[in-house]
Enzyme design. Structure first.
Site, mmCIF file in Angstrom:
data_model
loop_
_atom_site.group_PDB
_atom_site.id
_atom_site.type_symbol
_atom_site.label_atom_id
_atom_site.label_comp_id
_atom_site.label_asym_id
_atom_site.label_seq_id
_atom_site.Cartn_x
_atom_site.Cartn_y
_atom_site.Cartn_z
ATOM 1 N N HIS A 306 0.836 -1.099 0.228
ATOM 2 C CA HIS A 306 -0.269 0.151 -0.023
ATOM 3 C C HIS A 306 0.912 1.218 -0.143
ATOM 4 C CE1 HIS A 306 -3.168 2.800 1.409
ATOM 5 N NE2 HIS A 306 -4.094 2.009 0.776
ATOM 6 N N ASP A 364 -7.699 -5.459 -0.065
ATOM 7 C CA ASP A 364 -8.322 -6.356 -1.198
ATOM 8 C C ASP A 364 -8.033 -7.715 -1.063
ATOM 9 O OD1 ASP A 364 -7.350 -3.374 -2.705
ATOM 10 O OD2 ASP A 364 -9.622 -4.112 -3.027
HETATM 11 C C1 SDX Z 1 -6.238 -0.010 -2.834
HETATM 12 O O1 SDX Z 1 -4.206 4.738 -2.027
HETATM 13 C C2 SDX Z 1 -5.347 3.885 -1.262
HETATM 14 O O2 SDX Z 1 -5.762 4.247 -0.294
HETATM 15 C C3 SDX Z 1 -5.913 2.877 -2.229
HETATM 16 C C4 SDX Z 1 -6.878 1.949 -1.119
HETATM 17 C C5 SDX Z 1 -8.323 2.775 -1.137
HETATM 18 O O3 SDX Z 1 -8.870 2.265 -0.054
HETATM 19 O O4 SDX Z 1 -8.421 3.564 -1.969
HETATM 20 O O5 SDX Z 1 -6.307 1.492 -0.064
HETATM 21 C C6 SDX Z 1 -7.388 0.789 -2.280
HETATM 22 O O6 SDX Z 1 -5.987 0.350 -3.869
HETATM 23 C C7 SDX Z 1 -5.132 -0.724 -2.094
HETATM 24 C C8 SDX Z 1 -3.900 -1.169 -2.829
HETATM 25 C C9 SDX Z 1 -4.243 -2.332 -3.852
HETATM 26 N N1 SDX Z 1 -3.475 -2.632 -4.943
HETATM 27 C C10 SDX Z 1 -2.698 -4.012 -4.795
HETATM 28 O O7 SDX Z 1 -2.839 -4.833 -3.847
HETATM 29 C C11 SDX Z 1 -1.825 -4.072 -6.010
HETATM 30 C C12 SDX Z 1 -0.512 -4.739 -5.326
HETATM 31 N N2 SDX Z 1 0.093 -3.691 -4.689
HETATM 32 C C13 SDX Z 1 1.315 -2.835 -5.402
HETATM 33 O O8 SDX Z 1 0.860 -2.718 -6.785
HETATM 34 C C14 SDX Z 1 1.764 -1.601 -4.622
HETATM 35 O O9 SDX Z 1 1.859 -2.174 -3.612
HETATM 36 C C15 SDX Z 1 0.657 -0.568 -4.497
HETATM 37 C C16 SDX Z 1 0.626 0.125 -5.873
HETATM 38 C C17 SDX Z 1 -0.442 -0.577 -3.692
HETATM 39 C C18 SDX Z 1 1.724 0.575 -3.971
HETATM 40 O O10 SDX Z 1 2.794 0.743 -4.548
HETATM 41 P P1 SDX Z 1 3.943 2.094 -4.387
HETATM 42 O O11 SDX Z 1 3.610 2.779 -2.933
HETATM 43 O O12 SDX Z 1 4.182 2.793 -5.459
HETATM 44 O O13 SDX Z 1 4.952 1.195 -3.758
HETATM 45 P P2 SDX Z 1 6.190 0.830 -4.961
HETATM 46 O O14 SDX Z 1 5.640 0.109 -6.095
HETATM 47 O O15 SDX Z 1 7.123 1.749 -5.122
HETATM 48 O O16 SDX Z 1 6.790 -0.465 -4.148
HETATM 49 C C19 SDX Z 1 7.869 -0.532 -3.024
HETATM 50 C C20 SDX Z 1 8.623 -1.830 -3.154
HETATM 51 C C21 SDX Z 1 9.031 -2.026 -4.700
HETATM 52 O O17 SDX Z 1 10.534 -2.847 -4.562
HETATM 53 P P3 SDX Z 1 11.786 -2.104 -4.416
HETATM 54 O O18 SDX Z 1 11.962 -1.491 -5.769
HETATM 55 O O19 SDX Z 1 11.793 -1.041 -3.285
HETATM 56 O O20 SDX Z 1 12.771 -3.112 -4.321
HETATM 57 O O21 SDX Z 1 7.757 -2.854 -2.960
HETATM 58 C C22 SDX Z 1 7.609 -3.765 -3.931
HETATM 59 C C23 SDX Z 1 7.980 -2.875 -5.050
HETATM 60 O O22 SDX Z 1 8.511 -3.707 -6.188
HETATM 61 N N3 SDX Z 1 6.102 -4.000 -3.999
HETATM 62 C C24 SDX Z 1 5.686 -5.207 -4.124
HETATM 63 C C25 SDX Z 1 4.338 -5.051 -4.130
HETATM 64 N N4 SDX Z 1 4.049 -3.751 -4.058
HETATM 65 C C26 SDX Z 1 5.093 -3.149 -3.737
HETATM 66 N N5 SDX Z 1 6.334 -6.631 -4.675
HETATM 67 C C27 SDX Z 1 5.532 -7.564 -4.732
HETATM 68 N N6 SDX Z 1 4.175 -7.564 -4.534
HETATM 69 C C28 SDX Z 1 3.626 -6.182 -4.378
HETATM 70 N N7 SDX Z 1 2.087 -6.290 -4.240
#
Ligand code: SDX
Length: 430
Positions: A306, A364
């Site tokens: 998140h 989710d």
């Molecule tokens: C919702 O914003 C809100 O409030 C949204 C929400 C709401 O109520 O409105 O809460 C609802 O959208 C919840 C989120 C649902 N999405 C998912 O579950 C999809 C999977 N999650 C990711 O896509 C991700 O975690 C996000 C999009 C939710 C957040 O992404 P960020 O904050 O941009 O984090 P990032 O992509 O910069 O990741 C940081 C690190 C990275 O690794 P490094 O480059 O530091 O080595 O964490 C890793 C990412 O590769 N990472 C994951 C991951 N999410 C982040 N690795 C594996 N699986 C994941 N799900």
């Protein structure tokens, strides 16, 4: 006027930037005059360090796993209240008295019908259209029907538009589902509560009575409460930006639905269940954990991580409890998908890669399992998310419109394209 300032030094010049104190959580640095004074922009493409507005609706503390709506913790609202009470709280800022709640519930109930011509809009879609595509289209079309509640300068009309949005989303969502399965539309009933009415419109058929299990209706209502609002997330920011131009409120909500559809946002509940189905068995979990860590593999653990919660999503805890309640009522004991989910969560919570990055299950992760158990197909999950989030979008839109400082949102950019070039006639181009 701000008592505290931040100093920014660029070369030999130092600029004082006002600091505004938050009621709780991070203070902000006002950079509004930065471009005028320095001819420079700030740069924050994902808005990870940017407050886009001032708001009093929802507060999130990502490190503490705290979510407050007008100061009330989400777990207390989910445990003791209901969705329409949460709608009143988000819109008006306080919990309703018994009289206010009765009046509000009646007002919403009396707006659940759609203009009858809208039934024809559904038939323009293929039966196998994704229900979110239907939601974007039909909700946007509300702006063509209710012209008596779109003068956004009129508080009365803003409020009627708010009631209409909250009231009509369940009908539109249920009819999108019915259309996709070829069953006749079931009309809303004024003798049913909000969640019961929705379940009735989704699962009743004209040929027989439909008994609504009160525990399942309560679970559905609680799922709506958990999804009602969430500060300045991507879809809420979309609705605010669309609304900042003075656009029709129904059209702004349609823009929010479009943004929520993405798998990185509200589409994650559908994607999370599809992922659990793809994993297929507990012994394949390590393979997918490795893929989630592999930078060359686009695979992400859907339902994990998140932007704000770098600790447990407080909604996920309540969602997990609701999942077990619903499965218990339905007598679903050995759900292989739930077994995979529980084992995946256990492994991920112990894994350094995920702990270091603050990757915990978000709302989710469990919502899909619950919605599947309630009888919804996977492609309806984000529709239900949009149904519940509509009140958050509308409350945030209303707060923005009523803000005397409100102006159209118009970000700038870091331009990295070509500088000036002169036109070359086509016969002179190499
Ligand atoms: C919702 O914003 C809100 O409030 C949204 C929400 C709401 O109520 O409105 O809460 C609802 O959208 C919840 C989120 C649902 N999405 C998912 O579950 C999809 C999977 N999650 C990711 O896509 C991700 O975690 C996000 C999009 C939710 C957040 O992404 P960020 O904050 O941009 O984090 P990032 O992509 O910069 O990741 C940081 C690190 C990275 O690794 P490094 O480059 O530091 O080595 O964490 C890793 C990412 O590769 N990472 C994951 C991951 N999410 C982040 N690795 C594996 N699986 C994941 N799900």
């Amino acid at each position: 006027m701000s008592e505290k300032n931040a100093s920014l030094t660029i070369g030999n010049d130092t600029y004082e930037l006002p600091i505004y104190e938050a009621a709780v959580g991070p203070d902000v640095i006002d950079i509004g005059a930065l471009y005028k004074n320095t001819n420079m922009f700030t740069f924050d493409p994902g808005f990870t360090s940017t407050a886009s507005c001032e708001s009093a609706i929802t507060y999130i503390d990502g490190d503490q796993g705290v979510l407050l709506h007008r100061g009330y913790p989400i777990d207390e609202l989910a445990e003791h209240g209901d969705f329409l009470e949460t709608c009143y709280l988000l819109l008006y800022g306080s919990l309703p008295t018994a009289e206010q709640k009765t009046k509000f519930d009646a007002q919403v109930t009396n707006h659940t019908m759609l203009h009858d011509q809208m039934t024809k809009l559904f038939t323009g879609f293929r039966r196998d259209a994704h229900p979110m595509a239907i939601m974007v289209g039909v909700v946007g079309a509300l702006s063509a029907f209710y012209h008596d509640s779109t003068d956004i300068a009129d508080p009365q009309q803003r409020m009627i538009a708010s009631y209409r949005m909250i009231a009509k989303m369940p009908t539109i969502a249920a009819w999108a589902y019915k259309y996709s399965i070829g069953q006749p539309f079931v009309y809303p009933r004024n003798d049913l509560g909000y969640a019961s009415n929705f379940l009735h419109m989704c699962f009743a058929v004209p040929a027989e009575d439909y008994d609504i299990d009160p525990i399942l209706a309560r679970a559905m209502d609680r799922i709506f409460v958990l999804h009602a609002d969430h500060e300045q997330n991507a879809s809420t920011s979309t609705v605010r930006l669309a609304g900042s131009s003075g656009a029709n409120p129904f059209a702004c909500v349609a823009a929010g639905i479009a943004c929520l559809w993405g798998p990185a946002h509200g589409g994650a509940n559908e994607a999370a269940l599809n992922m659990l189905n793809e994993i297929g068995s507990v012994d394949r979990i390590p393979e997918f954990i490795d893929r989630a860590k592999d930078k060359d593999d686009p695979f992400r653990l859907m339902g994990f991580g998140h932007r704000v919660y770098k600790n447990y999503d407080p909604r996920a805890k309540i969602m997990q409890k609701t999942t077990h309640e619903v499965l218990g009522v339905l007598g679903i004991k050995d759900d292989p998908i739930l077994d995979i989910a529980m084992e995946l969560e256990k492994i991920a919570l112990e894994d350094e890669y995920f702990k270091k990055r603050g990757l915990y299950p978000n709302i989710d992760f469990y919502s899909g399992i619950t919605l599947k158990a309630l009888g919804f197909p996977t492609d309806m999950f984000t529709v239900l998310f949009s149904l519940a989030r509509t009140v958050g979008w509308i409350a945030q839109w209303k707060e923005m419109i009523e803000d005397p400082q409100q102006r159209i949102g118009r970000p700038r950019q870091l331009y990295r394209g070509e500088s000036h070039r002169s036109y070359v006639p086509v016969d002179k181009r190499g």
